[in-house]
Design a protein around this motif. Structure first.
Motif, mmCIF file in Angstrom:
data_model
loop_
_atom_site.group_PDB
_atom_site.id
_atom_site.type_symbol
_atom_site.label_atom_id
_atom_site.label_comp_id
_atom_site.label_asym_id
_atom_site.label_seq_id
_atom_site.Cartn_x
_atom_site.Cartn_y
_atom_site.Cartn_z
ATOM 1 N N PHE A 13 24.461 42.540 35.969
ATOM 2 C CA PHE A 13 24.083 41.146 36.255
ATOM 3 C C PHE A 13 24.376 40.257 35.043
ATOM 4 O O PHE A 13 23.857 40.508 33.982
ATOM 5 C CB PHE A 13 22.569 41.058 36.529
ATOM 6 C CG PHE A 13 22.136 41.578 37.854
ATOM 7 C CD1 PHE A 13 21.395 40.783 38.714
ATOM 8 C CD2 PHE A 13 22.451 42.863 38.274
ATOM 9 C CE1 PHE A 13 20.983 41.259 39.943
ATOM 10 C CE2 PHE A 13 22.048 43.349 39.507
ATOM 11 C CZ PHE A 13 21.305 42.535 40.338
ATOM 12 N N ASN A 81 26.617 40.165 44.520
ATOM 13 C CA ASN A 81 26.888 40.795 43.232
ATOM 14 C C ASN A 81 27.380 42.217 43.347
ATOM 15 O O ASN A 81 28.249 42.647 42.584
ATOM 16 C CB ASN A 81 25.608 40.812 42.383
ATOM 17 C CG ASN A 81 25.347 39.463 41.767
ATOM 18 O OD1 ASN A 81 26.241 38.655 41.615
ATOM 19 N ND2 ASN A 81 24.107 39.215 41.419
ATOM 20 N N GLU A 82 26.782 42.985 44.271
ATOM 21 C CA GLU A 82 27.056 44.422 44.274
ATOM 22 C C GLU A 82 27.977 44.887 45.377
ATOM 23 O O GLU A 82 28.637 45.899 45.231
ATOM 24 C CB GLU A 82 25.730 45.185 44.391
ATOM 25 C CG GLU A 82 24.812 44.943 43.217
ATOM 26 C CD GLU A 82 23.459 45.611 43.427
ATOM 27 O OE1 GLU A 82 23.355 46.468 44.326
ATOM 28 O OE2 GLU A 82 22.528 45.297 42.678
ATOM 29 N N SER A 85 31.730 40.234 46.913
ATOM 30 C CA SER A 85 31.671 38.993 46.149
ATOM 31 C C SER A 85 32.305 37.822 46.882
ATOM 32 O O SER A 85 32.245 36.694 46.404
ATOM 33 C CB SER A 85 32.335 39.180 44.785
ATOM 34 O OG SER A 85 33.686 39.535 44.979
#
Lengths: 246, 132
Positions: A13, A81-82, A85
């Motif tokens: 992050f 984020n994971e 995107s």
């Protein structure tokens, strides 16, 4: 095991934009280290304007609620984020005051940052953009018409005599401040009430409201726009129109 | 605003789904019901007027025709109920609308209470009318 999970999350992050979400996810990871993952499915509306021939579709993502903050916005950020995107949505304050993350969650229009994720794992959370709006991309609608409508009601105080500006605070009685529900019309500091009402004197601006009351039902700040509009309609019936057109 | 419409209708942007995805609520459904019963009642009155003008025979002869079919009382009663319900629903919900126009009863819990009251009253008055 918990320490390792924390370190890896911190690296992923970027601290600047997502400090809040990072901290929440870290705490979640610590407490969840020993429990089984709770997987929640999110079905999210997707559409890409840059992909020729792309049609709007629903894409399902799986999120472990033990590793995610409680609000829908937390889940969206985690997915972006994971997992993917390219997921596009608006967000800013993450505390329910700016209105950027407004979208349709499980059939109701609310803010993603104040709507808790339904922890029932047997149900899929359905996320759509605000209904009946042109979609720019994924969950981002074109709000320019909305802004133009807001501009047309002239959302600022107007006084007949501007020479007193800046001399003293315009004072209001306590009763006056209580009625700020239908803001500009009944604001005692605004002297253009009759002109504001005259501007609504056509079949569209005000009278398209049929008192369906979905607005009040869905308001994430607990306001009652339905009642405010009803009060405006009452004012329209009783104000002296000759004064404004004279 | 004109720029908005020109830009968007000319683009290939889709319109986000609305009635297919919005969750239903009692006030919303009752509002559509009010419009639906309104249309039905208008159509009914117009049809009645047209029939009176164009069909042969008078009202009594049509009444005799229905009686001669010897339909069961349950069917007759249900048919009378089905005819009376739109009228009573629209009337009672109409009163609710008039209260709203006065600015009363526009809070969410009041909306649900008045909605249920209208439904109960409509069913009861329809039963009453159908029994006559």
């Amino acid at each position: 095991m918990a320490a390792a999970a924390r370190v890896s999350l911190r690296r992923r992050f970027p601290a600047a934009a997502l400090g809040g979400a990072c901290l929440q996810a870290c705490r979640g990871a610590q407490t969840a280290a020993a429990t089984a993952p709770r997987i929640k499915k999110f079905a999210i509306y997707r559409w890409d304007p840059d992909k020729t021939g792309d049609k709007p579709r629903m894409q399902t993502y799986e999120v472990d609620l033990n590793k995610c903050g409680p609000m829908v916005l937390d889940a969206l950020i985690k997915i972006k984020n994971e997992m993917d995107s390219t997921l596009t949505f608006r967000r800013s304050c993450r505390e329910g005051i700016c209105g950027s993350c407004a979208m349709n969650i499980n059939g109701g229009n609310t803010l993603a940052c104040t709507r808790r994720i339904d922890t029932n794992l047997n149900k899929v959370s359905k996320i759509y953009p605000l209904p009946h709006m042109y979609v720019i991309k994924d969950l981002v609608p074109d709000l320019s018409n909305f802004y133009a409508q807001y501009k047309s009601i002239e959302p600022y105080l107007k006084k007949k005599d501007e020479s007193q500006q800046g001399k003293q605070q315009y004072l209001q009685s306590i009763e006056d401040r209580d009625k700020l529900a239908y803001r500009w019309m009944i604001d005692s500091r605004d002297e253009f009430t009759e002109e504001r009402l005259a501007k609504l004197q056509d079949p569209f601006s005000l009278y398209r409201c049929h008192t369906i009351m979905n607005c009040t039902r869905t308001c994430p700040k607990g306001l009652n726009p339905g009642k405010a509009i009803a009060e405006i309609k009452k004012m329209m019936a009783t104000y002296k129109e000759k004064k404004a057109s004279a | 605003m004109e720029r908005f419409w020109n830009k968007n209708t000319g683009s290939n942007r889709p319109l986000s789904p609305h009635i297919t995805i919005y969750s239903w609520s009692l006030p919303m459904a009752m509002s559509i019901g009010h419009r639906g019963t309104g249309v039905a009642l208008s159509a009914g009155v117009s049809l009645f007027g047209l029939s009176a003008l164009l069909l042969p025979g008078n009202f009594e002869s049509h009444l005799e025709l229905v009686k001669s079919l010897s339909l069961g009382p349950v069917l007759i009663h249900s048919a009378k109920f089905a005819l009376a319900f739109p009228l009573t629903y629209h009337t009672w919900n109409g009163v609710r609308h008039l209260m709203w126009d006065l600015g009363k009863g526009l809070k969410i819990p009041q909306l649900t209470q008045s909605g249920v009251a209208v439904l109960v009253l409509s069913v009861l008055s329809s039963l009453g009318l159908a029994a006559m």
